[in-house]
Write a protein that holds these residues in place. Structure first.
Motif, PDB file in Angstrom:
ATOM      1  N   GLN A   1      -9.928  32.075  86.812  1.00 53.59           N
ATOM      2  CA  GLN A   1     -11.202  31.542  86.352  1.00 53.59           C
ATOM      3  C   GLN A   1     -11.092  31.112  84.906  1.00 53.59           C
ATOM      4  OE1 GLN A   1     -14.462  34.140  87.028  1.00 53.59           O
ATOM      5  NE2 GLN A   1     -14.540  33.692  89.203  1.00 53.59           N
ATOM      6  N   VAL A   2     -12.023  30.266  84.511  1.00 54.24           N
ATOM      7  CA  VAL A   2     -12.071  29.795  83.135  1.00 54.24           C
ATOM      8  C   VAL A   2     -13.432  30.131  82.556  1.00 54.24           C
ATOM      9  CG1 VAL A   2     -10.449  27.934  83.600  1.00 54.24           C
ATOM     10  CG2 VAL A   2     -12.900  27.522  83.798  1.00 54.24           C
ATOM     11  N   GLN A   3     -13.506  30.094  81.242  1.00 54.46           N
ATOM     12  CA  GLN A   3     -14.789  30.257  80.557  1.00 54.46           C
ATOM     13  C   GLN A   3     -15.285  28.892  80.124  1.00 54.46           C
ATOM     14  OE1 GLN A   3     -13.977  33.097  77.420  1.00 54.46           O
ATOM     15  NE2 GLN A   3     -14.644  34.790  78.716  1.00 54.46           N
ATOM     16  N   LEU A   4     -16.560  28.650  80.338  1.00 57.66           N
ATOM     17  CA  LEU A   4     -17.160  27.355  80.048  1.00 57.66           C
ATOM     18  C   LEU A   4     -18.387  27.561  79.169  1.00 57.66           C
ATOM     19  CD1 LEU A   4     -17.093  26.084  83.740  1.00 57.66           C
ATOM     20  CD2 LEU A   4     -15.429  25.524  81.965  1.00 57.66           C
ATOM     21  N   VAL A   5     -18.473  26.800  78.083  1.00 55.95           N
ATOM     22  CA  VAL A   5     -19.620  26.909  77.176  1.00 55.95           C
ATOM     23  C   VAL A   5     -20.158  25.510  76.906  1.00 55.95           C
ATOM     24  CG1 VAL A   5     -20.442  27.646  74.923  1.00 55.95           C
ATOM     25  CG2 VAL A   5     -18.670  28.981  76.096  1.00 55.95           C
ATOM     26  N   GLU A   6     -21.406  25.283  77.330  1.00 57.67           N
ATOM     27  CA  GLU A   6     -22.039  23.987  77.136  1.00 57.67           C
ATOM     28  C   GLU A   6     -22.734  23.924  75.779  1.00 57.67           C
ATOM     29  OE1 GLU A   6     -22.684  25.141  81.548  1.00 57.67           O
ATOM     30  OE2 GLU A   6     -22.721  26.111  79.579  1.00 57.67           O
ATOM     31  N   SER A   7     -22.862  22.702  75.254  1.00 57.52           N
ATOM     32  CA  SER A   7     -23.596  22.482  74.016  1.00 57.52           C
ATOM     33  C   SER A   7     -24.054  21.031  73.962  1.00 57.52           C
ATOM     34  CB  SER A   7     -22.732  22.808  72.794  1.00 57.52           C
ATOM     35  OG  SER A   7     -21.614  21.943  72.736  1.00 57.52           O
ATOM     36  N   GLY A   8     -24.954  20.748  73.015  1.00 53.85           N
ATOM     37  CA  GLY A   8     -25.358  19.369  72.773  1.00 53.85           C
ATOM     38  C   GLY A   8     -26.672  18.957  73.412  1.00 53.85           C
ATOM     39  N   GLY A   9     -27.300  19.846  74.157  1.00 48.18           N
ATOM     40  CA  GLY A   9     -28.572  19.488  74.755  1.00 48.18           C
ATOM     41  C   GLY A   9     -29.649  19.330  73.707  1.00 48.18           C
ATOM     42  N   GLY A  10     -30.788  18.777  74.126  1.00 50.11           N
ATOM     43  CA  GLY A  10     -31.893  18.593  73.197  1.00 50.11           C
ATOM     44  C   GLY A  10     -32.979  17.752  73.820  1.00 50.11           C
ATOM     45  N   SER A  11     -33.877  17.261  72.976  1.00 48.97           N
ATOM     46  CA  SER A  11     -34.996  16.439  73.421  1.00 48.97           C
ATOM     47  C   SER A  11     -34.778  15.009  72.971  1.00 48.97           C
ATOM     48  CB  SER A  11     -36.298  16.982  72.846  1.00 48.97           C
ATOM     49  OG  SER A  11     -36.566  18.275  73.324  1.00 48.97           O
ATOM     50  N   VAL A  12     -35.098  14.074  73.836  1.00 43.07           N
ATOM     51  CA  VAL A  12     -34.908  12.659  73.543  1.00 43.07           C
ATOM     52  C   VAL A  12     -35.982  11.873  74.280  1.00 43.07           C
ATOM     53  CG1 VAL A  12     -33.297  12.341  75.461  1.00 43.07           C
ATOM     54  CG2 VAL A  12     -33.190  10.804  73.495  1.00 43.07           C
ATOM     55  N   GLN A  13     -36.322  10.725  73.751  1.00 46.16           N
ATOM     56  CA  GLN A  13     -37.305   9.870  74.413  1.00 46.16           C
ATOM     57  C   GLN A  13     -36.641   9.056  75.509  1.00 46.16           C
ATOM     58  OE1 GLN A  13     -39.331   7.647  71.294  1.00 46.16           O
ATOM     59  NE2 GLN A  13     -41.010   9.118  71.395  1.00 46.16           N
ATOM     60  N   ALA A  14     -37.446   8.655  76.471  1.00 45.82           N
ATOM     61  CA  ALA A  14     -36.946   7.820  77.563  1.00 45.82           C
ATOM     62  C   ALA A  14     -36.280   6.568  76.995  1.00 45.82           C
ATOM     63  CB  ALA A  14     -38.092   7.437  78.488  1.00 45.82           C
ATOM     64  N   GLY A  15     -35.157   6.217  77.590  1.00 44.42           N
ATOM     65  CA  GLY A  15     -34.377   5.086  77.115  1.00 44.42           C
ATOM     66  C   GLY A  15     -33.307   5.464  76.117  1.00 44.42           C
ATOM     67  N   GLY A  16     -33.362   6.683  75.612  1.00 49.05           N
ATOM     68  CA  GLY A  16     -32.413   7.139  74.624  1.00 49.05           C
ATOM     69  C   GLY A  16     -31.123   7.647  75.243  1.00 49.05           C
ATOM     70  N   SER A  17     -30.253   8.150  74.361  1.00 49.05           N
ATOM     71  CA  SER A  17     -28.938   8.639  74.782  1.00 49.05           C
ATOM     72  C   SER A  17     -28.691  10.032  74.246  1.00 49.05           C
ATOM     73  CB  SER A  17     -27.834   7.697  74.259  1.00 49.05           C
ATOM     74  OG  SER A  17     -27.967   6.409  74.797  1.00 49.05           O
ATOM     75  N   LEU A  18     -27.802  10.740  74.924  1.00 53.27           N
ATOM     76  CA  LEU A  18     -27.418  12.086  74.507  1.00 53.27           C
ATOM     77  C   LEU A  18     -26.032  12.354  75.069  1.00 53.27           C
ATOM     78  CD1 LEU A  18     -28.989  14.324  72.941  1.00 53.27           C
ATOM     79  CD2 LEU A  18     -29.515  15.347  75.169  1.00 53.27           C
ATOM     80  N   ARG A  19     -25.222  13.095  74.314  1.00 60.31           N
ATOM     81  CA  ARG A  19     -23.921  13.513  74.827  1.00 60.31           C
ATOM     82  C   ARG A  19     -23.846  15.028  74.796  1.00 60.31           C
ATOM     83  NH1 ARG A  19     -17.766  12.499  72.580  1.00 60.31           N
ATOM     84  NH2 ARG A  19     -18.401  14.121  71.093  1.00 60.31           N
ATOM     85  N   ILE A  20     -23.570  15.609  75.937  1.00 62.35           N
ATOM     86  CA  ILE A  20     -23.403  17.046  76.017  1.00 62.35           C
ATOM     87  C   ILE A  20     -21.937  17.366  76.245  1.00 62.35           C
ATOM     88  CG2 ILE A  20     -25.758  17.553  76.703  1.00 62.35           C
ATOM     89  CD1 ILE A  20     -24.894  17.680  79.593  1.00 62.35           C
ATOM     90  N   SER A  21     -21.556  18.574  75.833  1.00 60.45           N
ATOM     91  CA  SER A  21     -20.154  18.975  75.868  1.00 60.45           C
ATOM     92  C   SER A  21     -19.987  20.291  76.602  1.00 60.45           C
ATOM     93  CB  SER A  21     -19.619  19.145  74.441  1.00 60.45           C
ATOM     94  OG  SER A  21     -19.745  17.961  73.700  1.00 60.45           O
ATOM     95  N   CYS A  22     -18.785  20.474  77.124  1.00 63.95           N
ATOM     96  CA  CYS A  22     -18.418  21.724  77.785  1.00 63.95           C
ATOM     97  C   CYS A  22     -17.062  22.141  77.229  1.00 63.95           C
ATOM     98  CB  CYS A  22     -18.345  21.514  79.287  1.00 63.95           C
ATOM     99  SG  CYS A  22     -17.699  22.921  80.221  1.00 63.95           S
ATOM    100  N   ALA A  23     -17.041  23.237  76.482  1.00 62.25           N
ATOM    101  CA  ALA A  23     -15.789  23.761  75.942  1.00 62.25           C
ATOM    102  C   ALA A  23     -15.149  24.656  76.992  1.00 62.25           C
ATOM    103  CB  ALA A  23     -16.058  24.531  74.661  1.00 62.25           C
ATOM    104  N   VAL A  24     -13.884  24.381  77.271  1.00 65.71           N
ATOM    105  CA  VAL A  24     -13.155  25.070  78.334  1.00 65.71           C
ATOM    106  C   VAL A  24     -12.128  26.003  77.723  1.00 65.71           C
ATOM    107  CG1 VAL A  24     -11.742  24.744  80.390  1.00 65.71           C
ATOM    108  CG2 VAL A  24     -13.440  23.013  79.766  1.00 65.71           C
ATOM    109  N   THR A  25     -12.105  27.224  78.212  1.00 66.02           N
ATOM    110  CA  THR A  25     -11.124  28.187  77.715  1.00 66.02           C
ATOM    111  C   THR A  25     -10.262  28.693  78.878  1.00 66.02           C
ATOM    112  OG1 THR A  25     -12.709  28.872  76.027  1.00 66.02           O
ATOM    113  CG2 THR A  25     -10.773  30.262  76.360  1.00 66.02           C
ATOM    114  N   PRO A  26      -9.172  27.937  79.180  1.00 64.28           N
ATOM    115  CA  PRO A  26      -8.194  28.421  80.143  1.00 64.28           C
ATOM    116  C   PRO A  26      -6.876  28.654  79.412  1.00 64.28           C
ATOM    117  CG  PRO A  26      -8.174  26.057  80.123  1.00 64.28           C
ATOM    118  CD  PRO A  26      -9.029  26.511  78.957  1.00 64.28           C
TER     119      PRO A  26
END
Length: 130
Positions: A1-26
């Protein structure tokens, strides 16, 4: 198994952009052996697959609802999986989860099934307002 940690979420208006990340620890040799998939769980709904990536071959899968708007990618040096989300809609509001499993368990016919994945992160919230 691996450890996964997400980040980068938030609030944005419709039509906008966002990038979220997942840090992997294998272990270093294990990173390219997994399929990594972003799932999301909208309020009051079931968990659904969004996009998957197998770094070993570069194969990707996308849900029809996000094709042309979302892009899954990875940085092997950082051992991170990204989800670039463009043209966001209020319906994209959800908790987004990163999941992983050994590549031999995933096919085109089952990549979207939560039961196929062995490891999960805690999630990151994405809220899109109209």
């Amino acid at each position: 198994q691996v450890q996964l940690v997400e980040s980068g979420g938030g609030s944005v208006q419709a039509g906008g952009s966002l990038r979220i990340s997942c840090a992997v620890t294998p272990s270093p040799s294990y990173y390219n052996s997994n399929v990594y998939t972003w799932f999301r769980m909208p309020p009051g709904k079931e968990r659904e697959a969004v996009a998957a990536l197998y770094p070993g071959s570069g194969v990707t899968y996308y849900a029809d609802t996000v094709k042309g708007r979302f892009t899954i990618s990875q940085d092997g040096a950082q051992k991170k999986i990204f989800l670039q989300m463009n043209s966001l809609k209020p319906d994209d509001t959800a908790m987004y989860y990163c999941a992983a499993t050994f590549w031999t368990r995933i096919t085109r016919e089952n990549w979207y099934l939560p039961a196929a994945y062995a490891s999960w992160g805690q999630g990151t919230q994405v809220t899109v307002s109209s």
